[in-house]
Write an enzyme that holds these catalytic residues in place. Structure first.
Site: not given
Length: 319
Positions: A168, A198, A202
């Site tokens: 992550s 993004y 994550k």
């Protein structure tokens, strides 16, 4: 907020030396996505030094994969590495990769969900998902789903220690207020800043790891942040939108340092690791945003993902 988090190297936790602290991996079967460069390649190199039975490198480009294997074997002669073609933006390719793997192996001890893209232009995967979410979460979720029977079967064996490590990022904090936009995941989300897109991917990596650990407690599953690492992903980002900030490349961690957190998560004593936790480097828990600890959101993500992937089934196990 995110600028403040990224303005200095993150993580001054456990001192960890992979060469001396990774135990003997005799008999272990390992899968690493995105292992032809950066953190994935470094992870394979370090693991190769400790006698695994075989490491499978799952990437899209065969030529780059073969070059990476050659590089690693120049340092670790006869490192047992095999290439399997896998394009995370194409769920049929993921399905084919799992079929290839299960035709060769009946066990899986360690699954590194390492591959990813970052700060890319708006776009869609081949299956119509927002490109970063589709690559970083959906592709990896299908890979895990189809490998779960093998992982679970291995976890039932006496003395087994099965792990899933999800890469992550502290960048997940940029989705603190947006969370995961479930109703927009099948669009390009072009009106949303690329780093927010993004960030939700994550965030999904962390939540997916938490829920996998809750549903399959015999499998140790954690998510990790590698630090701000001098990889191709960060260099690409720095040459673009981050260039407007006073962010020095000299502040980036080396790839060797950046791989330590995921190597620790995959090989440290199991009792030293909390199942489902998110770790910043090295071995530091509790660093996630409050949104990343929302188990109701983790459950919603799991159910959404299962519905999206319901047409895919694990291949029949070898006799």
């Amino acid at each position: 907020m995110l600028y403040g988090l990224l303005d200095k190297p993150l993580g001054r936790g456990l001192r960890y030396d992979p060469d001396t602290e990774i135990p003997d991996l005799n008999g272990k079967i390992i899968v690493v996505t995105g292992g032809n460069a950066g953190l994935g390649k470094e992870t394979i190199l370090r693991l190769s030094k400790h006698n695994p039975k075989r490491i499978y490198l799952l990437v899209r480009n065969q030529n780059k994969s073969e070059a990476a294997i050659k590089d690693i074997q120049s340092i670790v002669p006869n490192a047992p590495i095999s290439f399997i073609q896998c394009d995370l933006t194409d769920l049929k390719s993921v399905e084919s990769a799992v079929r290839d793997f299960t035709s060769k192996e009946q066990r899986l001890d360690m699954l590194y969900l390492n591959a990813g893209i970052m700060a890319t232009p708006a776009g869609l995967t081949k299956d119509g998902y927002e490109i970063q979410f589709g690559t970083n979460h959906v592709g990896h979720a299908l890979l895990t789903k189809l490998l779960l029977p093998t992982l679970s079967r291995t976890a039932e064996e006496p003395g087994s220690d099965v792990r899933v490590i999800c890469l992550s990022s502290i960048g997940h904090a940029a989705a603190l207020f947006t969370g995961i936009c479930f109703d927009k995941l099948k669009t390009e989300m072009s009106w949303t800043p690329t780093m927010v897109r993004y960030a939700q991917s994550k965030l999904a990596n962390i939540l997916f790891a938490r829920e996998l650990a809750r549903r399959y407690p015999k499998i140790l599953c954690v998510s990790v942040h590698p630090g701000a690492v001098n990889t191709e992903l960060y260099r690409s980002m720095l040459s673009g939108w981050m260039s407007s900030f006073n962010f020095s490349k000299q502040l980036l961690e080396t790839i060797e340092s950046g791989a330590k957190n995921q190597l620790w998560a995959g090989t440290a004593n199991r009792e030293d690791i909390t199942n489902g936790e998110y770790y910043t480097p090295v071995a530091m828990s509790g660093g996630g945003s409050w949104k990343s600890q929302d188990m109701a959101l983790a459950s919603k993500l799991w159910e959404w993902t299962e519905k999206e992937l319901e047409g895919y089934a694990a291949p029949t196990a070898l006799p």
